[in-house]
Write a protein that holds these residues in place. Sequence first.
Motif, PDB file in Angstrom:
ATOM      1  N   ALA A 144     -25.506  11.239  -1.508  1.00  0.00           N
ATOM      2  CA  ALA A 144     -25.249   9.813  -1.290  1.00  0.00           C
ATOM      3  C   ALA A 144     -26.210   8.961  -2.107  1.00  0.00           C
ATOM      4  N   PHE A 145     -27.460   9.396  -2.183  1.00  0.00           N
ATOM      5  CA  PHE A 145     -28.435   8.675  -3.005  1.00  0.00           C
ATOM      6  C   PHE A 145     -28.064   8.760  -4.482  1.00  0.00           C
ATOM      7  N   ALA A 146     -27.701   9.949  -4.932  1.00  0.00           N
ATOM      8  CA  ALA A 146     -27.342  10.135  -6.342  1.00  0.00           C
ATOM      9  C   ALA A 146     -26.165   9.249  -6.734  1.00  0.00           C
ATOM     10  N   ALA A 147     -25.257   9.016  -5.800  1.00  0.00           N
ATOM     11  CA  ALA A 147     -24.084   8.190  -6.092  1.00  0.00           C
ATOM     12  C   ALA A 147     -24.463   6.744  -6.387  1.00  0.00           C
ATOM     13  N   LYS A 148     -25.638   6.322  -5.955  1.00  0.00           N
ATOM     14  CA  LYS A 148     -26.088   4.949  -6.191  1.00  0.00           C
ATOM     15  C   LYS A 148     -26.815   4.781  -7.525  1.00  0.00           C
ATOM     16  N   LEU A 149     -27.156   5.893  -8.180  1.00  0.00           N
ATOM     17  CA  LEU A 149     -27.881   5.830  -9.438  1.00  0.00           C
ATOM     18  C   LEU A 149     -26.923   5.536 -10.592  1.00  0.00           C
ATOM     19  N   PRO A 150     -27.394   4.813 -11.607  1.00  0.00           N
ATOM     20  CA  PRO A 150     -26.526   4.492 -12.750  1.00  0.00           C
ATOM     21  C   PRO A 150     -25.973   5.736 -13.439  1.00  0.00           C
ATOM     22  N   ASP A 151     -26.798   6.768 -13.526  1.00  0.00           N
ATOM     23  CA  ASP A 151     -26.370   8.013 -14.145  1.00  0.00           C
ATOM     24  C   ASP A 151     -26.722   9.162 -13.201  1.00  0.00           C
ATOM     25  N   GLY A 152     -26.019   9.189 -12.069  1.00  0.00           N
ATOM     26  CA  GLY A 152     -26.365  10.153 -11.036  1.00  0.00           C
ATOM     27  C   GLY A 152     -25.623  11.469 -11.111  1.00  0.00           C
ATOM     28  N   ALA A 153     -24.780  11.627 -12.130  1.00  0.00           N
ATOM     29  CA  ALA A 153     -23.969  12.845 -12.209  1.00  0.00           C
ATOM     30  C   ALA A 153     -24.829  14.096 -12.311  1.00  0.00           C
ATOM     31  N   SER A 154     -25.885  14.029 -13.121  1.00  0.00           N
ATOM     32  CA  SER A 154     -26.727  15.217 -13.297  1.00  0.00           C
ATOM     33  C   SER A 154     -27.432  15.589 -11.998  1.00  0.00           C
ATOM     34  N   ILE A 155     -27.834  14.591 -11.218  1.00  0.00           N
ATOM     35  CA  ILE A 155     -28.492  14.875  -9.942  1.00  0.00           C
ATOM     36  C   ILE A 155     -27.487  15.419  -8.935  1.00  0.00           C
ATOM     37  N   ARG A 156     -26.286  14.886  -8.941  1.00  0.00           N
ATOM     38  CA  ARG A 156     -25.252  15.433  -8.050  1.00  0.00           C
ATOM     39  C   ARG A 156     -24.989  16.899  -8.382  1.00  0.00           C
ATOM     40  N   ASN A 157     -24.956  17.215  -9.666  1.00  0.00           N
ATOM     41  CA  ASN A 157     -24.754  18.609 -10.077  1.00  0.00           C
ATOM     42  C   ASN A 157     -25.925  19.482  -9.645  1.00  0.00           C
ATOM     43  N   TRP A 158     -27.138  18.945  -9.757  1.00  0.00           N
ATOM     44  CA  TRP A 158     -28.345  19.685  -9.356  1.00  0.00           C
ATOM     45  C   TRP A 158     -28.323  19.972  -7.859  1.00  0.00           C
TER      46      TRP A 158
END
Length: 229
Positions: A151-165
């Motif tokens: 949910a936090f990663a979804a708020k980041l401008p480029d959160g795709a890499s964190i979602r994958n992590w």
Amino acid sequence: MPQPEKIEKRHLSDRVIRFFDWLAIKFVSKRTIDGLPVFCNNDHAGKDADRVVAALGLIKQFDPVRYRRIIRDLNRIWITTIPGALGRFIKSTATCEIDRRFVLDEQTVTEQIASTIVHEATHARLFRRGIGYEEQLRARVEGICMGREQAFAAKLPDGASIRNWVEASRVELESLEFSNVAMHARRIDDSRNALLDLNAPAWLADVIVFFARRRHQRRIRRAERHSSN
């Protein structure tokens, strides 16, 4: 993978690491961010604290509601050495511990540190609501914490890499056993490296891990005998 303190009783390797931690804290630096103390050792010119402060700033900028909860739920952040985990929540002191090897690794990005803080702060919030970390709950609790990371990663401008992590960690989670025995075995596996990182002599680290493994095996045999009776 981040994980909170599981049980108050300390095993041998845990107690020794805590002892070196106690020695280290005598020489630590402290920064206070919006009332939240961040403790770190002095042997990296504050680089570890800089990275954690930057991670807190990232949370504050892109998820201010969650940031206010973190400030409220945690008493401090302690950048230290954690065997077998990237982070850990200590219920007794409401401390978010983050492994300094992870923080200082050049491959670690600020978003990953921020995500780890979010994970451990979720453990803090669950404990405040009376949800513990018993063996039968652990996999589910870890899933909730990873959901908060997503949910936090979804708020980041480029959160795709964190979602994958985080998703990769979730897949790894599904293959892990969360019994006390299994989790203690994982801590022992990383204890030697953790002790060396805390500047323990190599010979002492070897001795401590040797006896920790022996005690661990004796506990397993006693448990097996008990279950067979």
